[in-house]
Design an enzyme around this catalytic site. Structure first.
Site, PDB file in Angstrom:
ATOM      1  N   ARG A 153       0.858  -1.185   0.000  1.00  0.00           N
ATOM      2  CA  ARG A 153       0.000   0.000   0.000  1.00  0.00           C
ATOM      3  C   ARG A 153       0.896   1.237   0.000  1.00  0.00           C
ATOM      4  NH1 ARG A 153      -3.913   2.597   4.644  1.00  0.00           N
ATOM      5  NH2 ARG A 153      -1.910   3.488   5.266  1.00  0.00           N
ATOM      6  N   TYR A 156      -2.629  11.715   6.558  1.00  0.00           N
ATOM      7  CA  TYR A 156      -2.882  10.295   6.801  1.00  0.00           C
ATOM      8  C   TYR A 156      -1.881   9.399   6.046  1.00  0.00           C
ATOM      9  CZ  TYR A 156      -4.709   5.656   6.561  1.00  0.00           C
ATOM     10  OH  TYR A 156      -4.794   4.303   6.645  1.00  0.00           O
ATOM     11  N   ASP A 192      -4.955   4.091  -0.302  1.00  0.00           N
ATOM     12  CA  ASP A 192      -6.103   4.365   0.572  1.00  0.00           C
ATOM     13  C   ASP A 192      -6.406   5.863   0.559  1.00  0.00           C
ATOM     14  OD1 ASP A 192      -7.987   4.463   2.578  1.00  0.00           O
ATOM     15  OD2 ASP A 192      -6.817   3.311   4.035  1.00  0.00           O
ATOM     16  N   HIS A 207      -8.972   7.125   2.227  1.00  0.00           N
ATOM     17  CA  HIS A 207      -9.476   7.389   3.580  1.00  0.00           C
ATOM     18  C   HIS A 207     -10.685   8.318   3.579  1.00  0.00           C
ATOM     19  CE1 HIS A 207      -8.398   6.828   7.927  1.00  0.00           C
ATOM     20  NE2 HIS A 207      -8.040   5.691   7.376  1.00  0.00           N
ATOM     21  N   GLU A 213      -8.821   2.407  -2.226  1.00  0.00           N
ATOM     22  CA  GLU A 213      -9.627   2.121  -1.030  1.00  0.00           C
ATOM     23  C   GLU A 213     -10.362   3.361  -0.520  1.00  0.00           C
ATOM     24  OE1 GLU A 213      -7.250   0.553   2.127  1.00  0.00           O
ATOM     25  OE2 GLU A 213      -8.790   0.914   3.633  1.00  0.00           O
ATOM     26  N   GLU A 256     -13.911  -0.801   5.824  1.00  0.00           N
ATOM     27  CA  GLU A 256     -13.277  -1.051   7.127  1.00  0.00           C
ATOM     28  C   GLU A 256     -14.090  -0.456   8.271  1.00  0.00           C
ATOM     29  OE1 GLU A 256      -9.438   0.867   6.398  1.00  0.00           O
ATOM     30  OE2 GLU A 256      -9.972   2.440   7.800  1.00  0.00           O
ATOM     31  N   ARG A 283     -13.635  -4.688   2.798  1.00  0.00           N
ATOM     32  CA  ARG A 283     -12.571  -4.360   3.747  1.00  0.00           C
ATOM     33  C   ARG A 283     -12.879  -4.759   5.187  1.00  0.00           C
ATOM     34  NH1 ARG A 283      -8.237  -3.828   4.219  1.00  0.00           N
ATOM     35  NH2 ARG A 283      -7.781  -1.729   4.914  1.00  0.00           N
ATOM     36  N   GLU A 286      -4.629  -7.334   4.679  1.00  0.00           N
ATOM     37  CA  GLU A 286      -3.762  -6.260   5.178  1.00  0.00           C
ATOM     38  C   GLU A 286      -3.000  -6.772   6.401  1.00  0.00           C
ATOM     39  OE1 GLU A 286      -5.845  -2.878   6.756  1.00  0.00           O
ATOM     40  OE2 GLU A 286      -4.126  -1.546   6.493  1.00  0.00           O
ATOM     41  N   TRP A 330     -11.820  12.014   8.177  1.00  0.00           N
ATOM     42  CA  TRP A 330     -10.444  11.562   8.416  1.00  0.00           C
ATOM     43  C   TRP A 330     -10.196  10.240   7.716  1.00  0.00           C
ATOM     44  CZ3 TRP A 330      -8.180   7.327  11.161  1.00  0.00           C
ATOM     45  CH2 TRP A 330      -6.757   7.375  11.140  1.00  0.00           C
TER      46      TRP A 330
HETATM   47  O1  KDG Z   1      -8.544   2.697  13.357  1.00  0.00           O
HETATM   48  C1  KDG Z   1      -8.418   3.266  12.107  1.00  0.00           C
HETATM   49  C2  KDG Z   1      -7.299   2.610  11.324  1.00  0.00           C
HETATM   50  O2  KDG Z   1      -7.386   1.231  11.421  1.00  0.00           O
HETATM   51  C3  KDG Z   1      -7.373   2.980   9.873  1.00  0.00           C
HETATM   52  O3  KDG Z   1      -7.234   4.351   9.738  1.00  0.00           O
HETATM   53  C4  KDG Z   1      -6.324   2.269   9.075  1.00  0.00           C
HETATM   54  O4  KDG Z   1      -7.337   2.976   7.018  1.00  0.00           O
HETATM   55  C5  KDG Z   1      -6.689   2.161   7.643  1.00  0.00           C
HETATM   56  C6  KDG Z   1      -6.242   0.956   6.929  1.00  0.00           C
HETATM   57  O5  KDG Z   1      -6.584   0.841   5.750  1.00  0.00           O
HETATM   58  O6  KDG Z   1      -5.591   0.135   7.555  1.00  0.00           O
HETATM   59 MG    MG Z   2      -8.152   2.056   5.193  1.00  0.00          MG
END
Ligand code: KDG
Ligand code: MG
Length: 403
Positions: free
Chosen positions: A147, A159, A211, A213, A237, A263, A284, A340, A403
């Site tokens: 990643r 991030y 990612d 995010h 992602e 996720e 995810r 992951e 975030w």
């Molecule tokens: O708790 C939040 C994290 O697990 C996250 O921000 C990590 O985006 C993430 C990832 O893809 O692992």
């Molecule tokens: Mg993520």
């Protein structure tokens, strides 16, 4: 196999983990991960105040009935706190049932469908030389999929980008969340060049992931997906805020870059449009935040009908117990995609003894009965709870952003 006790262990060896520890009349101990990053004590209370007393005297073999009892029976369904708590019970029961059978858990889930699980590692850098160095480091550690996260000129704290050589750990130990920054226009201008340079340096074979995010609007995400097509991403992602399933229709209609999402999802209902309309390519969710193995297996079976594969969340805030659950499930399901893997801090091994392995790019859950994870209570007590928060994100004008 009757449940005699259920206790919640909160411990912070390197970071905070919440673990449900269920003991049966035969002396077997089952573990379930209940870690919800930055909101750990809410799940600990849900379990110890509302769920643990209900478990005493129940048959530990009744995995499905217990799941329904806690889900339907509570009336208040879904939500990350509830579903993480139910997940911990579900995974602890699967652990017990498999230990009782004397088999590694994956054997009860249908047996191994593959030799091991392709894992992806994280590489982030403030600029291209740092990113390149981070990718080389991951490759040297044995990762065969990466990643890629990059700094963006003009954004100071972002991030996925860490100081060189340090592991990425999003939760910070502080009384309040730290604040990060975001600027979609600067990001959209910068990222394609980063992926171009990485693809050029590392060649066509290496699977690359990225990612977003949850930060873009659908039309911005569509533009990004299209602009990254020449660099052949394994997935893009969380390109938009995940709760708007319909947003992915627009993204999908503009790009063939594969999409991964989920996720932060906690229920099959979060995926109904996405799976039914084939708007994503990878799921995810981890067992830890989606109601456990019982619930995630249902989601993955539904996804399999549409050739959508797993890509289970495996950050450091999924505990070694949650990671083991993901690996047993991932080894067994037919539609596994990728896993992951962010290894935990070395100090975490003082508390959690694991049997899973990582070699030649592949993870394997090991052959011990059950999940194959042991929790050392005395060691856990040496690492008392420490509060930590995930960051908050702001736009250049100060507006709070996803975030
Ligand atoms: O708790 C939040 C994290 O697990 C996250 O921000 C990590 O985006 C993430 C990832 O893809 O692992
Ligand atoms: Mg993520």
């Amino acid at each position: 196999m009757i449940i005699e006790s259920a206790e919640v262990v909160v411990t912070s060896p390197g970071r905070t983990f919440v673990t449900l520890r269920i003991t049966t009349d035969e002396g077997l101990i089952g573990l379930g991960d209940a870690t919800l990053n930055g909101r750990e004590l809410a799940v600990a209370s849900y379990l110890s105040d509302h769920v643990a007393p209900l478990l005493i005297g129940r048959d530990a073999h009744a995995v499905e009935d217990t799941w329904q009892y806690l889900h339907r029976g509570a009336y208040w369904r879904r939500g990350p706190v509830t579903m993480t708590a139910i997940a911990a019970v579900d995974v602890a029961l699967w652990d017990l049932v498999a230990q009782r059978a004397g088999l590694p858990l994956y054997q009860l889930l249908g047996g191994a469908s593959r030799r091991g699980l392709l894992a992806y590692g994280h590489a982030g850098g403030r600029d291209l030389p740092e990113l390149s160095e981070a990718i080389h480091r991951r490759l040297a550690e044995g990762f065969r999929a990466i990643r890629v996260q990059s700094g963006v000129p003009g954004i100071a704290a972002l991030y996925g980008v860490t100081d060189p050589g340090t592991a990425y750990e999003p939760a910070r130990r502080a009384a309040r969340p730290v604040e990060e920054q975001w600027d979609s226009r600067a990001y959209l201008r910068h990222l394609p060049g980063v992926l171009e340079a990485v693809r050029h340096e590392f060649g066509p074979e290496l699977p690359l992931l990225h990612d977003v995010h949850h930060r873009l609007t659908p039309i911005e995400a569509a533009r990004l997906g299209r602009s990254l097509e020449p660099y052949d991403l394994f997935w893009l992602e969380d390109c938009t805020p995940a709760e708007n399933q319909e947003a992915l229709r627009l993204v999908r209609s503009h790009t063939v870059t594969p999409l991964a999402i989920g996720e932060v999802f906690n229920s099959v209902h979060d995926y109904r449009t996405l799976i039914g309309e084939q708007l994503v390519d990878f799921i995810r969710s981890s067992p830890t935040h989606t109601g456990g193995i019982t619930a995630l297996r249902r989601i993955l079976d539904l996804a399999g009908l549409h050739q959508i594969r797993s890509g289970m969340h495996g950050p450091t805030d999924v505990s070694p117990v949650g990671m083991a659950a993901a690996l047993h499930l991932g080894l067994a399901v037919h539609n596994f995609g990728i896993q992951e893997y962010m290894p935990h801090a070395a100090v975490t091994a003082d508390v959690f003894e694991t049997s899973f392995t990582f070699a030649a790019g592949l993870l394997h859950p090991g052959e011990l009965p059950g999940l194959g994870v042991r929790l050392d209570l005395a060691a856990a007590a040496r690492y008392p709870y420490q509060a930590a928060y995930l960051p908050v994100n702001r736009l250049p004008d100060g507006t709070v952003h996803d975030w």
